[in-house]
Enzyme design. Structure first.
Site, PDB file in Angstrom:
ATOM      1  N   TRP A   1      76.576  73.671 -57.294  1.00  0.00           N
ATOM      2  CA  TRP A   1      74.438  73.953 -57.781  1.00  0.00           C
ATOM      3  C   TRP A   1      75.039  73.391 -59.100  1.00  0.00           C
ATOM      4  O   TRP A   1      74.029  72.620 -59.408  1.00  0.00           O
ATOM      5  CB  TRP A   1      74.176  74.515 -57.151  1.00  0.00           C
ATOM      6  CG  TRP A   1      75.002  76.164 -57.434  1.00  0.00           C
ATOM      7  CD1 TRP A   1      75.670  76.899 -56.186  1.00  0.00           C
ATOM      8  CD2 TRP A   1      75.220  77.185 -58.830  1.00  0.00           C
ATOM      9  NE1 TRP A   1      76.384  78.111 -56.491  1.00  0.00           N
ATOM     10  CE2 TRP A   1      76.154  78.045 -58.214  1.00  0.00           C
ATOM     11  CE3 TRP A   1      74.648  76.201 -59.455  1.00  0.00           C
ATOM     12  CZ2 TRP A   1      76.249  78.992 -58.997  1.00  0.00           C
ATOM     13  CZ3 TRP A   1      75.208  77.492 -61.186  1.00  0.00           C
ATOM     14  CH2 TRP A   1      75.517  78.931 -60.095  1.00  0.00           C
ATOM     15  N   ASN A   2      75.883  73.774 -59.604  1.00  0.00           N
ATOM     16  CA  ASN A   2      76.031  73.947 -60.726  1.00  0.00           C
ATOM     17  C   ASN A   2      76.151  73.710 -61.716  1.00  0.00           C
ATOM     18  O   ASN A   2      75.060  72.945 -63.167  1.00  0.00           O
ATOM     19  CB  ASN A   2      77.433  75.462 -61.242  1.00  0.00           C
ATOM     20  CG  ASN A   2      78.774  74.600 -61.592  1.00  0.00           C
ATOM     21  OD1 ASN A   2      78.764  73.640 -60.057  1.00  0.00           O
ATOM     22  ND2 ASN A   2      79.573  74.441 -61.836  1.00  0.00           N
TER      23      ASN A   2
ATOM     24  N   ALA B   1      75.371  71.542 -52.481  1.00  0.00           N
ATOM     25  CA  ALA B   1      74.947  73.421 -52.490  1.00  0.00           C
ATOM     26  C   ALA B   1      73.328  73.627 -51.522  1.00  0.00           C
ATOM     27  O   ALA B   1      72.330  72.895 -51.504  1.00  0.00           O
ATOM     28  CB  ALA B   1      75.300  73.760 -53.275  1.00  0.00           C
TER      29      ALA B   1
ATOM     30  N   GLY C   1      84.495  74.083 -55.985  1.00  0.00           N
ATOM     31  CA  GLY C   1      83.322  75.422 -55.767  1.00  0.00           C
ATOM     32  C   GLY C   1      84.501  76.131 -55.981  1.00  0.00           C
ATOM     33  O   GLY C   1      85.688  76.019 -56.227  1.00  0.00           O
ATOM     34  N   SER C   2      84.297  77.645 -54.413  1.00  0.00           N
ATOM     35  CA  SER C   2      84.755  79.270 -54.886  1.00  0.00           C
ATOM     36  C   SER C   2      86.480  78.333 -54.630  1.00  0.00           C
ATOM     37  O   SER C   2      86.365  76.952 -53.442  1.00  0.00           O
ATOM     38  CB  SER C   2      84.120  79.473 -54.179  1.00  0.00           C
ATOM     39  OG  SER C   2      83.947  79.289 -53.173  1.00  0.00           O
TER      40      SER C   2
ATOM     41  N   GLU D   1      88.889  70.829 -56.348  1.00  0.00           N
ATOM     42  CA  GLU D   1      88.426  71.362 -57.328  1.00  0.00           C
ATOM     43  C   GLU D   1      88.141  72.344 -57.717  1.00  0.00           C
ATOM     44  O   GLU D   1      86.118  72.549 -57.334  1.00  0.00           O
ATOM     45  CB  GLU D   1      87.446  70.754 -58.293  1.00  0.00           C
ATOM     46  CG  GLU D   1      87.805  70.783 -60.290  1.00  0.00           C
ATOM     47  CD  GLU D   1      86.558  71.667 -60.876  1.00  0.00           C
ATOM     48  OE1 GLU D   1      86.981  72.808 -60.355  1.00  0.00           O
ATOM     49  OE2 GLU D   1      85.594  70.410 -60.828  1.00  0.00           O
TER      50      GLU D   1
ATOM     51  N   CYS E   1      83.012  76.537 -63.471  1.00  0.00           N
ATOM     52  CA  CYS E   1      85.078  76.717 -63.634  1.00  0.00           C
ATOM     53  C   CYS E   1      85.198  76.149 -64.955  1.00  0.00           C
ATOM     54  O   CYS E   1      86.802  77.157 -64.960  1.00  0.00           O
ATOM     55  CB  CYS E   1      84.769  75.649 -62.188  1.00  0.00           C
ATOM     56  SG  CYS E   1      84.638  73.646 -63.233  1.00  0.00           S
TER      57      CYS E   1
ATOM     58  N   GLU F   1      87.495  85.297 -61.492  1.00  0.00           N
ATOM     59  CA  GLU F   1      87.104  83.947 -62.131  1.00  0.00           C
ATOM     60  C   GLU F   1      86.018  85.319 -62.274  1.00  0.00           C
ATOM     61  O   GLU F   1      84.644  85.590 -61.243  1.00  0.00           O
ATOM     62  CB  GLU F   1      86.080  83.199 -61.371  1.00  0.00           C
ATOM     63  CG  GLU F   1      85.287  81.745 -61.381  1.00  0.00           C
ATOM     64  CD  GLU F   1      85.566  81.753 -61.410  1.00  0.00           C
ATOM     65  OE1 GLU F   1      84.988  80.039 -62.437  1.00  0.00           O
ATOM     66  OE2 GLU F   1      85.671  81.248 -60.511  1.00  0.00           O
TER      67      GLU F   1
END
Length: 454
Positions: free
Chosen positions: A130-131, A156, A206-207, A228, A262, A359
């Site tokens: 979403w970022n 997302a 994502g994570s 990524e 990120c 993180e």
């Protein structure tokens, strides 16, 4: 569960969308697979025409799309505008360069003629965060589609309106029907899509936790995968750096998009001799930030994207303080509504603390003090992540030498880490594998085929 579009500045629900049922998913994947064959048969010039149209649409409708981003994730409107412009640049870049990146390569061998040719794999599933709801998708989809692949998007769950707007933009740009589709599905449904034989490859941003799940599913079905993932980027300040300039750059590097990136600088590794000066100037700059309506250009502190993300971040801050970190400023919930969080600086952070080991996906800067360059390198590399990093010094040669020793997919000397269509982007270790952008990225989802002729 429906997908909810919630304004994080107010906490109000804007719109609700039902998730698709299996029949709709199945029909869409068949339509996309069929459309991809015809799309791949088009010339580069024909595909580039669609991609250039998409760039124009991003510029023509930029204000509309920027407002949509701000409403769904709380991003400052001025930052959302910049995101849309970057999408236009990315589309234009691949329209201009895709063919040269994928031309046949003649190789001298024992054949009369031998070559390497590049052919699309089929349909690529893009699982996106979403970022940066527009740019993250475009930087994966633009090269994949210029190469002749089709794309399906699983976005997302908190940005459904952005996801549908992207599909509409592709359609308006003249891409043939079903060459790009948004799948309104849950994370649980995505695993079955990864396994589907009509999906040739998967890319996820994502994570690290999400990356492990997707990689496992893709690996089980022998699908090409690009990941990524998260990062804990070091921002190393040497004793000969211009402290005033570097502190200003640090403000952007850490707090752009409210630190929800990120590649945001997260661990500020400072040589002792300049640490006090840097922290003092950095704190002064942070104190000038002002919260408010993210659509107001005077606002510099936006809400975080979701209340649960704010709670997670605050827990990391509290645990770091309990472990011995010192709070310089911020670190509190602000406002009476929305997911606002006061930008924080934690000093004297050390390995073993959440602020060092985990993180921090939000507006918190971790200050790590070191005696010398050797210790700076050692602590910079003492992380499970390896996405990006930066080095700040008045001696460019010294900065380059240090950059070569940092374990990361990219290191910037005297510059903020960023993605650029001209340069490959990606990480190592828990930050993932594979590359996006440049010619490296467009070749990820190709069959790199050897043709040998006698």
């Amino acid at each position: 569960m429906p997908m909810l579009s919630i304004n994080p500045a107010t906490g109000q629900t804007i719109q609700s969308f039902p998730t698709w049922q299996s029949a709709e998913i199945d029909a869409t994947l068949s339509q996309v697979a069929s459309a991809q064959t015809d799309w791949a048969a088009l010339s580069f010039a024909q595909r580039a025409n669609c991609m250039r149209n998409l760039a124009k649409i991003f510029r023509q409708r930029g204000e509309e799309y920027a407002n949509l981003i701000t409403e769904e994730i709380g991003k400052l409107l001025k930052e959302a505008r910049a995101e849309i412009e970057k999408c236009a640049m990315g589309c234009q870049y691949y329209a201009d360069h895709a063919q040269s990146y994928l031309n046949d390569e003649v190789i001298t061998s024992d054949a009369s003629r031998s070559m390497v040719i590049y052919q699309p794999l089929g349909t690529v599933l893009c699982i996106m965060p979403w970022n940066f709801p527009f740019w993250q998708l475009i930087r994966a989809a633009a090269p994949a589609m210029m190469a002749g692949n089709a794309v399906v998007l699983k976005h997302a769950s908190n940005v459904p309106r952005c996801a549908l707007a992207l599909e509409e933009a592709f359609r308006q740009a003249g891409f043939p029907a079903y060459t790009f589709r948004t799948l309104m599905i849950s994370a649980e449904q995505a695993e079955a899509v990864v396994a589907d034989k009509r999906i040739a490859a998967v890319t996820l941003t994502g994570s690290s936790a999400a990356g492990r799940k997707v990689a496992a599913a893709a690996g089980q079905h022998l699908k090409k995968c690009v990941l990524e993932l998260g990062g804990s980027d070091p921002f190393i300040v040497l004793d000969d750096a211009d402290i005033a300039f570097t502190a200003q750059q640090a403000l952007v590097a850490r707090f752009q998009n409210m630190g929800q990136s990120c590649i945001a600088a997260k661990r500020f590794i400072l040589v002792d001799t300049i640490a006090d000066s840097f922290v003092e100037q950095f704190k002064a700059l942070v104190s000038q930030l002002r919260s408010g309506d993210p659509k107001n250009d005077a606002t510099s502190i936006a809400p975080m994207a979701r209340a649960d993300l704010r709670a997670t971040l605050h827990d990391q801050v509290e645990r770091s303080l309990a472990a011995g970190a010192k709070l310089v400023t911020g670190g509190t919930f602000t406002g009476t509504q929305g997911a606002y969080y006061a930008p924080a600086i934690l000093d004297h952070v050390q390995p073993g603390m959440p602020a060092f080991d985990e993180e921090l996906f939000g507006p918190v800067a971790a200050i790590v003090r070191v005696k010398n360059i050797e210790e700076a390198i050692q602590l910079a590399n003492q992380t499970d992540f390896g996405l990006g990093g930066s080095v700040w010094t008045s001696n460019a040669a010294r900065g380059e030498a240090l950059a070569r020793k940092i374990h990361a997919g990219c290191v910037f000397v005297n510059g903020i880490v960023k993605s650029d269509p001209r340069l490959p982007f990606g990480g190592i270790k828990d930050s993932g594998y594979g590359r996006e952008l440049s010619y490296h990225g467009i070749r990820e989802f190709m069959n790199i085929k050897t043709v040998w002729i006698k």
